[in-house]
Design a protein around this motif. Structure first.
Motif, PDB file in Angstrom:
ATOM      1  N   ARG A 197       0.829  -1.201   0.000  1.00 13.71           N
ATOM      2  CA  ARG A 197       0.000   0.000   0.000  1.00 13.71           C
ATOM      3  C   ARG A 197       0.868   1.258   0.000  1.00 13.71           C
ATOM      4  N   LEU A 198       1.953   1.175   0.725  1.00 17.25           N
ATOM      5  CA  LEU A 198       2.861   2.307   0.836  1.00 17.25           C
ATOM      6  C   LEU A 198       3.474   2.682  -0.515  1.00 17.25           C
ATOM      7  N   LYS A 199       3.805   1.683  -1.321  1.00 17.10           N
ATOM      8  CA  LYS A 199       4.464   1.922  -2.609  1.00 17.10           C
ATOM      9  C   LYS A 199       3.646   2.825  -3.523  1.00 17.10           C
ATOM     10  N   HIS A 200       2.323   2.794  -3.376  1.00 18.57           N
ATOM     11  CA  HIS A 200       1.448   3.545  -4.271  1.00 18.57           C
ATOM     12  C   HIS A 200       0.927   4.832  -3.635  1.00 18.57           C
ATOM     13  N   ALA A 201       1.451   5.173  -2.470  1.00 17.74           N
ATOM     14  CA  ALA A 201       0.993   6.378  -1.787  1.00 17.74           C
ATOM     15  C   ALA A 201       1.558   7.627  -2.457  1.00 17.74           C
ATOM     16  N   THR A 202       0.773   8.691  -2.476  1.00 18.25           N
ATOM     17  CA  THR A 202       1.252   9.969  -3.000  1.00 18.25           C
ATOM     18  C   THR A 202       1.685  10.894  -1.868  1.00 18.25           C
ATOM     19  N   ALA A 203       1.289  10.547  -0.664  1.00 22.06           N
ATOM     20  CA  ALA A 203       1.705  11.308   0.523  1.00 22.06           C
ATOM     21  C   ALA A 203       1.894  10.325   1.671  1.00 22.06           C
ATOM     22  N   ILE A 204       2.832  10.637   2.525  1.00 22.09           N
ATOM     23  CA  ILE A 204       3.132   9.736   3.642  1.00 22.09           C
ATOM     24  C   ILE A 204       3.430  10.574   4.881  1.00 22.09           C
ATOM     25  N   THR A 205       2.902  10.121   6.015  1.00 21.27           N
ATOM     26  CA  THR A 205       3.094  10.842   7.275  1.00 21.27           C
ATOM     27  C   THR A 205       3.802   9.937   8.278  1.00 21.27           C
ATOM     28  N   PHE A 206       4.753  10.500   8.988  1.00 22.62           N
ATOM     29  CA  PHE A 206       5.451   9.769  10.037  1.00 22.62           C
ATOM     30  C   PHE A 206       5.126  10.419  11.368  1.00 22.62           C
ATOM     31  N   VAL A 207       4.743   9.590  12.314  1.00 20.65           N
ATOM     32  CA  VAL A 207       4.322  10.082  13.623  1.00 20.65           C
ATOM     33  C   VAL A 207       5.266   9.518  14.678  1.00 20.65           C
ATOM     34  N   LEU A 208       5.723  10.372  15.560  1.00 15.44           N
ATOM     35  CA  LEU A 208       6.583   9.922  16.646  1.00 15.44           C
ATOM     36  C   LEU A 208       5.723   9.239  17.695  1.00 15.44           C
ATOM     37  N   GLY A 209       5.960   7.941  17.892  1.00 17.44           N
ATOM     38  CA  GLY A 209       5.168   7.182  18.841  1.00 17.44           C
ATOM     39  C   GLY A 209       5.774   7.208  20.228  1.00 17.44           C
ATOM     40  N   THR A 210       5.185   6.456  21.112  1.00 15.24           N
ATOM     41  CA  THR A 210       5.707   6.341  22.471  1.00 15.24           C
ATOM     42  C   THR A 210       6.406   4.999  22.618  1.00 15.24           C
ATOM     43  N   GLY A 211       7.333   4.941  23.532  1.00 13.07           N
ATOM     44  CA  GLY A 211       8.040   3.688  23.754  1.00 13.07           C
ATOM     45  C   GLY A 211       9.238   3.553  22.840  1.00 13.07           C
ATOM     46  N   GLN A 212       9.733   2.318  22.729  1.00 12.04           N
ATOM     47  CA  GLN A 212      10.934   2.060  21.962  1.00 12.04           C
ATOM     48  C   GLN A 212      10.597   1.513  20.578  1.00 12.04           C
ATOM     49  N   LEU A 213      11.630   1.416  19.781  1.00 16.77           N
ATOM     50  CA  LEU A 213      11.527   1.007  18.387  1.00 16.77           C
ATOM     51  C   LEU A 213      10.884  -0.365  18.218  1.00 16.77           C
ATOM     52  N   SER A 214      10.013  -0.446  17.203  1.00 17.65           N
ATOM     53  CA  SER A 214       9.495  -1.736  16.738  1.00 17.65           C
ATOM     54  C   SER A 214       9.765  -1.777  15.244  1.00 17.65           C
ATOM     55  N   SER A 215      10.876  -2.395  14.874  1.00 20.47           N
ATOM     56  CA  SER A 215      11.365  -2.309  13.499  1.00 20.47           C
ATOM     57  C   SER A 215      10.828  -3.432  12.633  1.00 20.47           C
ATOM     58  N   GLY A 216      10.674  -3.132  11.334  1.00 20.63           N
ATOM     59  CA  GLY A 216      10.226  -4.151  10.393  1.00 20.63           C
ATOM     60  C   GLY A 216      11.373  -4.882   9.749  1.00 20.63           C
ATOM     61  N   ALA A 217      12.611  -4.530  10.095  1.00 19.75           N
ATOM     62  CA  ALA A 217      13.774  -5.152   9.479  1.00 19.75           C
ATOM     63  C   ALA A 217      14.166  -6.429  10.223  1.00 19.75           C
ATOM     64  N   ASP A 218      14.701  -7.394   9.481  1.00 20.88           N
ATOM     65  CA  ASP A 218      15.170  -8.651  10.050  1.00 20.88           C
ATOM     66  C   ASP A 218      16.674  -8.544  10.261  1.00 20.88           C
ATOM     67  N   THR A 219      17.096  -8.382  11.495  1.00 19.54           N
ATOM     68  CA  THR A 219      18.513  -8.193  11.791  1.00 19.54           C
ATOM     69  C   THR A 219      19.331  -9.460  11.569  1.00 19.54           C
ATOM     70  N   GLY A 220      18.680 -10.594  11.338  1.00 17.13           N
ATOM     71  CA  GLY A 220      19.407 -11.832  11.088  1.00 17.13           C
ATOM     72  C   GLY A 220      19.770 -12.037   9.634  1.00 17.13           C
ATOM     73  N   VAL A 221      19.324 -11.154   8.760  1.00 13.94           N
ATOM     74  CA  VAL A 221      19.601 -11.266   7.321  1.00 13.94           C
ATOM     75  C   VAL A 221      20.993 -10.733   7.025  1.00 13.94           C
ATOM     76  N   SER A 222      21.778 -11.471   6.233  1.00 15.72           N
ATOM     77  CA  SER A 222      23.133 -11.031   5.895  1.00 15.72           C
ATOM     78  C   SER A 222      23.325 -10.839   4.394  1.00 15.72           C
ATOM     79  N   ALA A 223      22.337 -11.242   3.594  1.00 19.27           N
ATOM     80  CA  ALA A 223      22.444 -11.115   2.139  1.00 19.27           C
ATOM     81  C   ALA A 223      21.062 -10.840   1.564  1.00 19.27           C
ATOM     82  N   ALA A 224      21.035 -10.380   0.333  1.00 17.35           N
ATOM     83  CA  ALA A 224      19.768 -10.064  -0.317  1.00 17.35           C
ATOM     84  C   ALA A 224      19.799 -10.512  -1.768  1.00 17.35           C
ATOM     85  N   GLU A 225      18.636 -10.932  -2.260  1.00 14.04           N
ATOM     86  CA  GLU A 225      18.490 -11.285  -3.667  1.00 14.04           C
ATOM     87  C   GLU A 225      17.974 -10.043  -4.394  1.00 14.04           C
TER      88      GLU A 225
END
Length: 207
Positions: free
Chosen positions: A142-170
Motif C-alpha cells: 500500500r505504501l508503494k502507491h501512496a502519494t503522501a506519507i506521514t510519520f508520527v513519533l510514537g511512544t516507547g521504543q523502536l518496533s522495526s520491520g527489518a530482520d537483523t538476522g539477514v546477511s544477504a539479499a536477492e
C-alpha cells in the motif's frame, strides 16, 4: 526476472557509490545506501527504491511548513526530503508528526525512517490514508502507491520491520547493473598518471 545474491555490505557499498555517481552528496548517499539495506532486510526492493530516488536526487529541497507540532514537506523528493523529515521528527523539538506530499519514492522514505528509528531507538509510526502503523506492521504494498506519507513519533521504543538476522539479499540483476553504471562515474581512469597520484591498489585492494 534474473536475480543475483549480494551481501548486505555489498549492497550498501554499491548503493552509496551509485548515489554519488548520480550526483548525491556523500552524506545523502550514505543514508540512501543504509535505507536500501534496511528495505532489503525487510524483504523489499531496496536497490530499486534507491535507483528510482537518484533520478531526482538534485531537486532543490524547500523548507517545510510548520504548524504546531506538525510539519509538511511539499513536492517531496525522497532522496532529500526524506532525510530532512527524519532530522526534524527525531530532533529534540516539539515536532511529533511530519508529512511528505507528492513523494516520488515513498518506499525509500520508509527505509530512511527505519534506519533513523533504529539509531535513536524511537518508535516511528507510518501513516498512509489515515491508518497509522508501526514500521514492523507497515503495509509496504500500500505504501508503494501512496502519494503522501506521514510519520508520527510514537511512544516507547523502536518496533522495526527489518530482520537483523539477514546477511544477504536477492536483487534484480538489471537494477544491479544500473547501479554499477552509476558507480562507475566515481572511478578514476586507470592511467599511469592517476596511479602516481595515488589511485588504485598497491599490494592489496585495501592499500
Amino acid at each position: 526476472m534474473s536475480t543475483v545474491v549480494r551481501s548486505l555490505n555489498e549492497v550498501y557499498t554499491m548503493l552509496r557509490k551509485a548515489a554519488i555517481g548520480a550526483g548525491c552528496s556523500h552524506g545523502i548517499a550514505e543514508e540512501l545506501g543504509r535505507a536500501g539495506v534496511w528495505l532489503c532486510t525487510a524483504g523489499q526492493n531496496g536497490v530499486g527504491a534507491v535507483l528510482s530516488a537518484t533520478q531526482a536526487a538534485n531537486v532543490r529541497l524547500n523548507a517545510p511548513t510548520i504548524d504546531g507540532d506538525g510539519a509538511v514537506f511539499h513536492h517531496g523528493c525522497a532522496a532529500t526530503a526524506g532525510p530532512a523529515a527524519m532530522d526534524l521528527l527525531l530532533s529534540k523539538t516539539d515536532i511529533r508528526r511530519v508529512r511528505i506530499e507528492d513523494v516520488d519514492v515513498p518506499l525509500l522514505v520508509a527505509g530512511l525512517a527505519g534506519i533513523r528509528a533504529a539509531e535513536s531507538n524511537r518508535a516511528v509510526l507510518v501513516e498512509v490514508d489515515g491508518a497509522a502503523k508501526s514500521l514492523a506492521a507497515c503495509d509496504f504494498e500500500r505504501l508503494k502507491h501512496a502519494t503522501a506519507i506521514t510519520f508520527v513519533l510514537g511512544t516507547g521504543q523502536l518496533s522495526s520491520g527489518a530482520d537483523t538476522g539477514v546477511s544477504a539479499a536477492e536483487v534484480d540483476a538489471a537494477a544491479w547493473s544500473d547501479c554499477e553504471k552509476l558507480a562507475a562515474r566515481t572511478y578514476v581512469p586507470a592511467t599511469e598518471q592517476s596511479r602516481v597520484r595515488g589511485a588504485g591498489a598497491n599490494i592489496t585492494d585495501n592499500d
